[in-house]
Design a protein around this motif. Structure first.
Motif, PDB file in Angstrom:
ATOM      1  N   ALA A 236      42.066  29.337  60.462  1.00 38.85           N
ATOM      2  CA  ALA A 236      42.393  30.713  60.082  1.00 38.85           C
ATOM      3  C   ALA A 236      42.918  30.746  58.657  1.00 38.85           C
ATOM      4  O   ALA A 236      42.528  31.586  57.845  1.00 38.85           O
ATOM      5  CB  ALA A 236      43.416  31.292  61.052  1.00 38.85           C
ATOM      6  N   TRP A 237      43.781  29.797  58.343  1.00 37.36           N
ATOM      7  CA  TRP A 237      44.327  29.746  56.990  1.00 37.36           C
ATOM      8  C   TRP A 237      43.244  29.465  55.960  1.00 37.36           C
ATOM      9  O   TRP A 237      43.267  29.978  54.850  1.00 37.36           O
ATOM     10  CB  TRP A 237      45.439  28.691  56.888  1.00 37.36           C
ATOM     11  N   ARG A 238      42.308  28.621  56.342  1.00 38.20           N
ATOM     12  CA  ARG A 238      41.233  28.342  55.394  1.00 38.20           C
ATOM     13  C   ARG A 238      40.484  29.608  55.035  1.00 38.20           C
ATOM     14  O   ARG A 238      40.050  29.790  53.905  1.00 38.20           O
ATOM     15  CB  ARG A 238      40.259  27.330  56.009  1.00 38.20           C
ATOM     16  N   MET A 239      40.312  30.473  56.008  1.00 39.03           N
ATOM     17  CA  MET A 239      39.659  31.747  55.706  1.00 39.03           C
ATOM     18  C   MET A 239      40.502  32.576  54.750  1.00 39.03           C
ATOM     19  O   MET A 239      39.997  33.160  53.803  1.00 39.03           O
ATOM     20  CB  MET A 239      39.459  32.548  56.989  1.00 39.03           C
ATOM     21  N   LEU A 240      41.792  32.624  55.023  1.00 42.90           N
ATOM     22  CA  LEU A 240      42.660  33.443  54.176  1.00 42.90           C
ATOM     23  C   LEU A 240      42.676  32.913  52.749  1.00 42.90           C
ATOM     24  O   LEU A 240      42.730  33.665  51.794  1.00 42.90           O
ATOM     25  CB  LEU A 240      44.087  33.451  54.722  1.00 42.90           C
ATOM     26  N   PHE A 241      42.626  31.588  52.636  1.00 41.01           N
ATOM     27  CA  PHE A 241      42.736  30.954  51.322  1.00 41.01           C
ATOM     28  C   PHE A 241      41.432  30.976  50.541  1.00 41.01           C
ATOM     29  O   PHE A 241      41.412  30.635  49.373  1.00 41.01           O
ATOM     30  CB  PHE A 241      43.157  29.489  51.472  1.00 41.01           C
ATOM     31  N   ASN A 242      40.333  31.313  51.184  1.00 37.77           N
ATOM     32  CA  ASN A 242      39.033  31.233  50.516  1.00 37.77           C
ATOM     33  C   ASN A 242      39.098  31.873  49.133  1.00 37.77           C
ATOM     34  O   ASN A 242      39.519  33.005  48.971  1.00 37.77           O
ATOM     35  CB  ASN A 242      37.972  31.927  51.382  1.00 37.77           C
ATOM     36  N   GLU A 243      38.643  31.095  48.157  1.00 39.95           N
ATOM     37  CA  GLU A 243      38.894  31.498  46.782  1.00 39.95           C
ATOM     38  C   GLU A 243      38.135  32.763  46.397  1.00 39.95           C
ATOM     39  O   GLU A 243      38.664  33.652  45.751  1.00 39.95           O
ATOM     40  CB  GLU A 243      38.510  30.358  45.848  1.00 39.95           C
ATOM     41  N   ARG A 244      36.882  32.837  46.793  1.00 44.90           N
ATOM     42  CA  ARG A 244      36.083  33.965  46.340  1.00 44.90           C
ATOM     43  C   ARG A 244      36.256  35.200  47.204  1.00 44.90           C
ATOM     44  O   ARG A 244      36.257  36.311  46.709  1.00 44.90           O
ATOM     45  CB  ARG A 244      34.604  33.582  46.302  1.00 44.90           C
ATOM     46  N   SER A 245      36.367  34.982  48.497  1.00 45.83           N
ATOM     47  CA  SER A 245      36.362  36.173  49.341  1.00 45.83           C
ATOM     48  C   SER A 245      37.516  36.243  50.326  1.00 45.83           C
ATOM     49  O   SER A 245      37.531  37.100  51.188  1.00 45.83           O
ATOM     50  CB  SER A 245      35.026  36.255  50.080  1.00 45.83           C
ATOM     51  N   GLY A 246      38.480  35.348  50.207  1.00 45.08           N
ATOM     52  CA  GLY A 246      39.587  35.369  51.152  1.00 45.08           C
ATOM     53  C   GLY A 246      40.502  36.557  50.917  1.00 45.08           C
ATOM     54  O   GLY A 246      40.574  37.114  49.821  1.00 45.08           O
TER      55      GLY A 246
ATOM     56  N   GLU B 238      44.573  40.391  43.882  1.00 49.35           N
ATOM     57  CA  GLU B 238      43.849  41.179  42.903  1.00 49.35           C
ATOM     58  C   GLU B 238      44.147  42.657  43.075  1.00 49.35           C
ATOM     59  O   GLU B 238      44.283  43.387  42.103  1.00 49.35           O
ATOM     60  CB  GLU B 238      42.341  40.911  43.012  1.00 49.35           C
ATOM     61  N   GLY B 239      44.277  43.053  44.333  1.00 45.89           N
ATOM     62  CA  GLY B 239      44.634  44.442  44.605  1.00 45.89           C
ATOM     63  C   GLY B 239      45.992  44.775  43.999  1.00 45.89           C
ATOM     64  O   GLY B 239      46.234  45.897  43.564  1.00 45.89           O
ATOM     65  N   GLY B 240      46.879  43.786  43.980  1.00 47.56           N
ATOM     66  CA  GLY B 240      48.196  44.014  43.412  1.00 47.56           C
ATOM     67  C   GLY B 240      48.231  43.784  41.913  1.00 47.56           C
ATOM     68  O   GLY B 240      49.290  43.674  41.311  1.00 47.56           O
ATOM     69  N   GLY B 241      47.069  43.654  41.320  1.00 47.48           N
ATOM     70  CA  GLY B 241      47.002  43.513  39.870  1.00 47.48           C
ATOM     71  C   GLY B 241      47.247  42.100  39.377  1.00 47.48           C
ATOM     72  O   GLY B 241      47.366  41.858  38.180  1.00 47.48           O
ATOM     73  N   LEU B 242      47.318  41.148  40.289  1.00 46.13           N
ATOM     74  CA  LEU B 242      47.514  39.766  39.856  1.00 46.13           C
ATOM     75  C   LEU B 242      46.168  39.060  39.838  1.00 46.13           C
ATOM     76  O   LEU B 242      45.179  39.560  40.372  1.00 46.13           O
ATOM     77  CB  LEU B 242      48.452  39.051  40.832  1.00 46.13           C
ATOM     78  N   SER B 243      46.158  37.882  39.233  1.00 42.18           N
ATOM     79  CA  SER B 243      44.876  37.187  39.213  1.00 42.18           C
ATOM     80  C   SER B 243      44.754  36.311  40.449  1.00 42.18           C
ATOM     81  O   SER B 243      45.748  35.853  41.011  1.00 42.18           O
ATOM     82  CB  SER B 243      44.770  36.335  37.952  1.00 42.18           C
ATOM     83  N   ALA B 244      43.529  36.101  40.866  1.00 43.33           N
ATOM     84  CA  ALA B 244      43.279  35.305  42.062  1.00 43.33           C
ATOM     85  C   ALA B 244      43.666  33.853  41.820  1.00 43.33           C
ATOM     86  O   ALA B 244      43.651  33.373  40.704  1.00 43.33           O
ATOM     87  CB  ALA B 244      41.811  35.399  42.442  1.00 43.33           C
TER      88      ALA B 244
END
Lengths: 415, 323, 356
Positions: free
Chosen positions: C181-191, C198-204
């Motif tokens: 589950a964490w791996r999904m959350l951490f996914n760099e491109r689409s997690g 990014e939604g919060g204005g920070l960089s991925a």
């Protein structure tokens, strides 16, 4: 209480007995009613698997006393899993073996020699290059299934939109980078699989090792130049990459039109065509480096497990003969556009006119053969890890080349 | 949450056997904070004194707990949500895009998931029963008797529990290979017993320590042999201890990864830990399949856990041990 | 417990020591005084053995199953593993049963060569450094978070039961499932984590692909997995502190902080000592988090000692069994030394109750 403990013990004993009984039917072998089961481990991807499964199971129509147990195992762990299974006597009867694994498995006595067995039919019909990958120590340990190489896949619509010609070299890709507006980058560079590094290394005229001279060549000028070329593509913004999940990211990026080009093999044709539309998919030779154009010869073979009793051995060999027969190869090409390994199949109308075959067949002819040494696949891990380090900015191209070379020398004991 | 006051195994702290109240939640005002508006406790004994705090502290407390709970819940929650999305939507950010049960259908019908599940259940259940069965008498002996070799046995049990998987995995692999036990449930059961037996023996000793020695003495007075005492008098009292021990070894074996990955290779022989890995690896990334399988693995585990968790605290405080 | 998926292994190991009558004093000495202690000058060996048998036989019978089982399935492999460390065994020269063919072992005795290689190479030491950092940060963070949450939960809070349930949920799910589950959350491109950033204005972030962030990620996940155990253990400890102590302190005018330092901390001390020791051992050996989350990557930067030892034997090619066994033995030695030192340190501090 007394009863409950007694019951516990009884259940445990029963379960253990059940385990012991139930454990023998795993690796195939002779089933009930005298039927022989041939377990076949296939490593093909999801799209290919459907076809291979159907083809494999139809073997029962050829030999009604044999049942094929088709098992698709992920390519990723396949080599490890076969190596885990082989010394336990619980390996599959037939294994789809990558060309670079054959000598490794054979050197460990995991594969059965196939010279003069029913497995090898009409040997002269096999393409010379494909046949070469089945040899270890002068003996045949596998039978060719498909042959492949890498090529440049491009999205025709995006190239047209940017008004860019199909690139012939890495320079071309770099030069065209600005023309692609709205893309992250024109090109996806697969960064987590060493097989994908070969075009860059060959493109500079280099190679990992020189097996004849028993020397490591990756830290030659050409090797360094190759790593520099990779670095340069990424730094200039012409390419993007990932150090993990590369396959998914690459196919995703190409499919979504985030990139216009990628390097890939025949196994990806179906997926790529589905994602961007077959009419949109173009395939061209891999872009050249500063010296030449080069892609590695790859492919798959069928290996037969060495430790089989006579009846299973014979059934497995016949199964291999069936799977690599001209008819089956033709069918697989028709359905999947994979490249056959028999010369005669290329002459069949439906194969000869297959667009992908038309492109890939000549490409394979000039593809570079790798050194088929047992350590061949062991060369990938160090390369992958060192390049990963470079992609993450931890080391320079020179360091990458020399570190990789050091590890090869440790591994091989060569110069 | 007065759970621990209802659990049967509370004679865990040595003093608690005679004074169950000690395991009741004590209402303490240990942290900064002033007097709160009194809130009625639910089902707990009327507090002798209420920790009190102001609205601000109260807010901070809830905020802290909420953040903690959110972090704890989100990954499993997201797994659950994703499992209902079609493959193309696996990474979409919406909660419900197109609700579908296709992933579950796929996992159950087109993969070997059920076989893996069966393998896991078989292996883990047998391991647990055997481990508890083998180790309970030892736990009793260690708790009640002094005998030559006792200290070294205690040490052995302790050190064995520290064993990294790395020290046994290679020799076990080679030995199992020699005796044809790799890729067999029996092989994994034996391997898991190397973990479970020392641990169960140790834990059982803790539980037996909490049963008053007076019971043994009454047995002796009645003319029972040590075995009789153990079997008829002490073991029945230790039932909850047996249950908790069994639960722990169950959970541990259920979630074991390294041995399962190295020792089980055939598609039909994998356990869940190995099987789940085949969905997501370098070349295959079937997140949609993985999430559905993950939910199917997690839900029963969580239910069992939910049932057993009230005993956990008891288990954790089991036994004042001193050799 | 090797590769404890979780904390379940329980503090049973150390047993949470509570003040109370020392059980040892209640223990029946099955032997006449002095027997079996090997006191010099006693009766001859034979006599002693016979006397031992007649007085201790039932204790010995009771422990026989465990002794046998441990001897066979732990002792034997352990000895064999030790032996392998003195050889050059690898996948090409160990005994193999290839179906109907059996190939005999051909490896040679090489003395201490493996130990020399491992200890002289940089690999072991760099992995050890990271393993120590990993263990210390995981245990420290888990402990602090667990203690804080336990303190919060140990008060009258509306919805306490719900909070408790939610907070221990990570324990209820098999670790290998949560890790995916964490791996999904951490996914760099689409997690979703990067989407949130990014939604919060920070960089991925390159959560799993940048060496530094991969380390942060594995630690975070391990903390997530470990907090519930810590929380429950600490809650148990907190609740065992008699509330009279707090009342008395309050009457004496002690502030909240003073009460925390003078009552709470000493109250949870012995539980903490055990829990921390166990957590250290588990974390040191924590295989699944590293193996499944990053696979040791990027570039081996998150590989701890056990995952590296595993890779040597089962993933790298050619498989180096002797080398892997050597790593295993060294890891075990380190752990035993650590445990002894820890115990000594506690004893020195006057912890009469002792961890074990």
């Amino acid at each position: 209480m007394r009863r409950s403990i007694g019951t516990t013990a009884a259940i445990a004993a029963l379960a253990l007995a059940a385990t012991a009984c139930g454990s023998d039917d795993s690796g195939g072998g002779s089933g009930e009613g005298g039927k022989i089961t041939v377990t076949f481990w296939d490593t093909s991807n999801e799209t290919e698997a459907k076809v291979f499964k159907a083809v494999a199971e139809e073997f029962s129509t050829v030999r009604s006393d044999v049942e094929v147990d088709y098992v698709n195992i992920g390519w990723d762990g396949a080599q490890d899993r076969f190596k885990n299974a082989a010394p336990t006597g619980d390996a599959p009867q037939v294994m789809r073996t990558e060309v670079a694994w054959v000598s490794d498995f054979a050197s460990l006595d995991y594969l059965a020699p196939l010279d003069g067995t029913p497995a090898v039919e009409n040997q002269d019909d096999y393409l010379e290059q494909a046949w070469a990958s089945t040899q270890y120590d002068g003996t045949t340990y596998a039978v060719p299934q498909v042959i492949d190489t890498l090529a440049l896949f491009y999205n025709k619509a995006l190239l047209d939109e940017a008004d860019v010609e199909v690139p012939e070299s890495l320079e071309d890709i770099k030069a065209s980078a600005d023309a692609f507006e709205g893309l992250e980058a024109p090109f996806y560079l697969r960064g987590d699989d060493p097989y994908w590094f070969f075009p860059y290394i060959y493109g500079e005229g280099g190679d990992l090792v020189d097996a004849d001279a028993e020397t490591v060549t990756i830290d030659d000028e050409s090797g360094v130049a190759a790593f520099e070329a990779v670095r340069d593509l990424l730094d200039s913004g012409a390419a993007i990459t990932d150090t993990t999940d590369g396959w998914e990211s690459m196919m995703g990026a190409f499919g979504n039109g985030d990139v216009a080009m990628m390097i890939n093999g025949p196994w990806a044709i179906n997926d790529a065509a589905e994602a961007i539309g077959a009419e949109n998919l173009g395939v061209a030779p891999v872009p050249a480096g500063s010296v030449t154009q080069g892609s590695p010869q790859g492919g798959w073979n069928y290996g037969v497990y060495a430790g089989l009793p006579e009846d299973e051995m014979e059934a497995a060999q016949e199964f291999v003969a069936y799977m690599s027969s001209a008819d089956v190869q033709q069918r697989i090409t028709e359905e999947l556009s994979l490249l056959p390994t028999r010369a005669s199949v290329y002459e069949v109308e439906s194969v000869a006119t297959n667009e992908m075959v038309e492109f890939f067949a000549p490409a394979v002819e000039v593809a570079k053969e790798r050194a088929w040494i047992p350590e061949g696949n062991s060369l990938f891990d160090p390369l992958k890890e060192e390049v990963e380090g470079m992609l993450l900015g931890q080391s320079t191209p020179e360091e990458t080349a020399s570190k990789t070379a050091d590890r090869y020398r440790d591994l091989l004991g060569w110069q | 949450m007065a759970t621990q006051s209802t659990q049967p195994a509370q004679p865990l702290r040595s003093g608690a056997a005679t004074e169950p109240a000690a395991t009741e939640p004590a209402v303490t005002g240990t942290a900064p904070g002033g007097p709160p508006p009194g809130r009625a406790g639910r089902g707990e004994r009327p507090p002798r004194r209420r920790g009190e705090r102001g609205p601000l502290a109260s807010f901070g407390l809830h905020a802290g707990l909420l953040v903690g709970a959110f972090i704890a819940l989100f990954p499993p929650f997201w797994l659950l949500v994703t499992s209902f999305k079609p493959r193309s939507e696996s990474f979409s950010l919406s909660l419900v895009s197109e609700f579908s049960l296709d992933n579950y259908d796929h996992v159950i019908n087109n993969t070997a998931f059920l076989t893996w599940f069966g393998n896991s259940v078989l292996i883990v259940v047998v391991t647990t029963f055997l481990a508890v069965f083998i180790s309970s008498t030892t736990g009793y002996a260690l708790s009640r008797f002094r005998f030559p070799g006792m200290r070294s046995l205690m040490w052995t049990l302790l050190i064995t529990q520290m064993f990294p998987m790395a020290v046994l995995i290679v020799p076990l692999y080679n030995l199992m290979s020699r005796y044809g036990l790799l890729n067999q449930p029996v092989g994994l059961i034996v391997t898991y017993l190397t973990i479970a037996v020392p641990f169960c023996a140790w834990m059982m000793k803790g539980f037996f320590d909490t049963i008053p020695v007076a019971i043994d003495e009454s047995g002796r007075v009645d003319g029972l042999t040590p075995f009789g005492t153990y079997w008829r008098l002490v073991l029945p009292l230790a039932k909850p201890g047996l249950a908790v021990t069994a639960f722990y070894s169950f959970v541990t074996a259920w979630a074991e990864v390294a041995y399962a990955t190295a020792f089980m290779t055939g598609e039909q022989n994998l356990t869940l830990a190995g099987g789940l890995q085949t969905f997501v690896n370098q070349h295959t990334q079937d997140w949609h399949t993985m999430t559905a399988a993950a939910v199917l693995i997690a839900v029963p585990a969580a239910l069992v856990f939910g049932y057993a968790q009230r005993h956990l605290q008891a288990g954790l405080t089991a036994g004042a041990t001193k050799s | 417990m090797a590769d404890a998926s979780g904390p379940p292994a329980a503090v049973a190991g150390g047993g949470v020591t509570a003040p109370g009558p020392d059980r040892a004093t209640d223990r029946k000495d099955t032997a006449p005084r002095g027997a079996g202690n090997g006191t010099p000058g006693g009766p001859g060996v034979g006599t002693r053995l016979r006397r031992g048998l007649s007085t201790h036989w039932y204790a010995w019978v009771m422990i026989a199953p465990v002794v046998t089982v441990i001897g066979v399935i732990v002792g034997w492999p352990l000895v064999r593993g030790l032996y392998l460390t003195f050889t050059d065994a690898n996948e090409g020269n160990v005994e193999r049963r290839i179906g109907v063919n059996t190939i005999d072992a051909t490896y040679d005795f090489v003395g201490l060569q493996n130990y020399v290689d491992v200890l002289a190479g940089g690999q072991f030491w760099s992995k050890l450094t990271w393993t120590v950092i990993w263990t210390v940060s995981c245990v420290a963070i888990t402990f602090l978070v667990g203690l804080t949450l336990a303190n919060m939960l140990n008060r009258k809070v509306r919805g306490r039961a719900l909070y408790r349930m939610a907070l221990i949920l990570p324990w209820a799910i098999p670790a290998f499932v949560s890790i995916f589950a964490w791996r999904m959350l951490f996914n760099e491109r689409s997690g979703i984590l990067n989407a949130a950033l990014e939604g919060g204005g920070l960089s991925a972030m390159s959560w799993l692909t940048d060496p530094f962030w991969a380390k942060v990620s594995v630690i975070a996940v391990n903390v997530w997995l470990g907090v519930p155990f810590m929380l429950i253990a600490m809650l148990g400890a907190l609740q065992s502190i008699p509330s009279e102590q707090y009342e008395a302190a309050e009457m004496d005018g002690a502030g909240p902080w003073q009460r925390f330092v003078n009552i709470t901390l000493p109250g949870v001390r012995s539980v903490s000592a055990t829990v921390v020791l166990l957590s250290c051992i588990w974390t040191f050996n924590m295989f699944p988090v590293i193996f499944l989350l990053t696979g040791g990557g990027p570039v081996g930067s998150t590989d701890i000692l056990v995952t590296e030892a595993y890779k040597l034997a089962f993933q790298r090619s050619p498989r180096d069994f002797a080398g892997s066994a050597t790593w295993g033995v060294l890891i075990l030695l380190l752990l035993v030394l650590f445990a002894l030192a820890y115990r000594r340190a506690l004893r020195k501090q006057g912890d009469k109750e002792g961890v074990w």
